[in-house]
Motif scaffolding. Sequence first.
Motif, PDB file in Angstrom:
ATOM      1  N   VAL A 115       6.995   1.663   4.429  1.00 39.65           N
ATOM      2  CA  VAL A 115       5.843   1.127   3.720  1.00 39.65           C
ATOM      3  C   VAL A 115       4.646   2.026   4.001  1.00 39.65           C
ATOM      4  N   ALA A 116       3.752   2.142   3.020  1.00 37.06           N
ATOM      5  CA  ALA A 116       2.630   3.069   3.142  1.00 37.06           C
ATOM      6  C   ALA A 116       1.555   2.548   4.084  1.00 37.06           C
ATOM      7  N   LEU A 117       1.016   3.456   4.884  1.00 35.57           N
ATOM      8  CA  LEU A 117      -0.167   3.216   5.705  1.00 35.57           C
ATOM      9  C   LEU A 117      -1.307   4.055   5.146  1.00 35.57           C
ATOM     10  N   PRO A 118      -2.532   3.824   5.583  1.00 38.85           N
ATOM     11  CA  PRO A 118      -3.623   4.671   5.106  1.00 38.85           C
ATOM     12  C   PRO A 118      -3.483   6.124   5.553  1.00 38.85           C
ATOM     13  N   PHE A 119      -2.718   6.391   6.615  1.00 39.54           N
ATOM     14  CA  PHE A 119      -2.632   7.768   7.121  1.00 39.54           C
ATOM     15  C   PHE A 119      -1.207   8.150   7.493  1.00 39.54           C
ATOM     16  N   GLY A 120      -0.226   7.504   6.862  1.00 38.23           N
ATOM     17  CA  GLY A 120       1.168   7.818   7.122  1.00 38.23           C
ATOM     18  C   GLY A 120       2.061   6.741   6.551  1.00 38.23           C
ATOM     19  N   ILE A 121       3.248   6.577   7.140  1.00 38.28           N
ATOM     20  CA  ILE A 121       4.175   5.549   6.701  1.00 38.28           C
ATOM     21  C   ILE A 121       4.727   4.817   7.917  1.00 38.28           C
ATOM     22  N   CYS A 122       5.229   3.613   7.674  1.00 45.05           N
ATOM     23  CA  CYS A 122       5.768   2.771   8.735  1.00 45.05           C
ATOM     24  C   CYS A 122       7.197   2.390   8.386  1.00 45.05           C
ATOM     25  N   ALA A 123       8.087   2.483   9.387  1.00 42.40           N
ATOM     26  CA  ALA A 123       9.489   2.127   9.184  1.00 42.40           C
ATOM     27  C   ALA A 123       9.884   0.906  10.009  1.00 42.40           C
TER      28      ALA A 123
END
Length: 250
Positions: A115-123
């Motif tokens: 899922v998208a983060l403001p400065f990367g992605i999260c798994a």
Amino acid sequence: MFLSQLHREWVRTMPALLTVAGEEFDKSRVTLYCYRHSYAQRHADAGTPVDVLRELMGHKTLGTTQTYYRVTEKRTRRAVDRLVTLQFDRHGGRLWDQAKALLDHEHARMRIGQVALPFGICAEPSNVKAGGHACPFRFRCMGCDHFRTDPSYLPDLRAYLDTLLRDRERLAAAGELDDWARAEATPSEEEITRLRSLIRRVESDLEALTAEDREEIRRATAVLRKSRPVQLGMPTVRPAAGDIRIGRDQ
């Protein structure tokens, strides 16, 4: 027909049209239909819903409109394939050193499993399942093994660092807060140090690339940033600057 003739004459009188590579573009390919096609493709690239674009274009069938989204999908996949070899974990370690091009099932897995983060992605599975609204670790991304980032997020990483530094100074001057409240709200030195180190690692890896490779990364970054969704319920940072600098800050 009269408008088409006027348009051809107008294009003919233009100076030479050059491509990004500096080669002269064939003016005979600049037709009135090109503007309609560009209008539709820009909407598709920007994520305009297919039913909305169908109405805007006056298409009779949804299949006609969907052709523009297939082009967008191909561009996005090429961009992902180019950037995936420069994906980093929270320590600045490269995750896909040997990747060439992702297979179809890998593209699907990346979309479904992150899922998208403001400065990367999260798994992190529970956060992914909740669409980014339920991080069990209160969005402590710099200290979490589920965090990923790549050069396309470099402007956002810099913006996040600026936010942390600004918040630290503001909270240090907030005399109305008890010490425990100030300590809890103040960004930690560990997070700031980790973020600075990650930015330097991304920048140094980019500097090690050839000028041609850096240009490919810049183009891939532009494609992904244009279509990147905004997730609600996430920590926010100030918008990154309009340019998408991927080099080192001076």
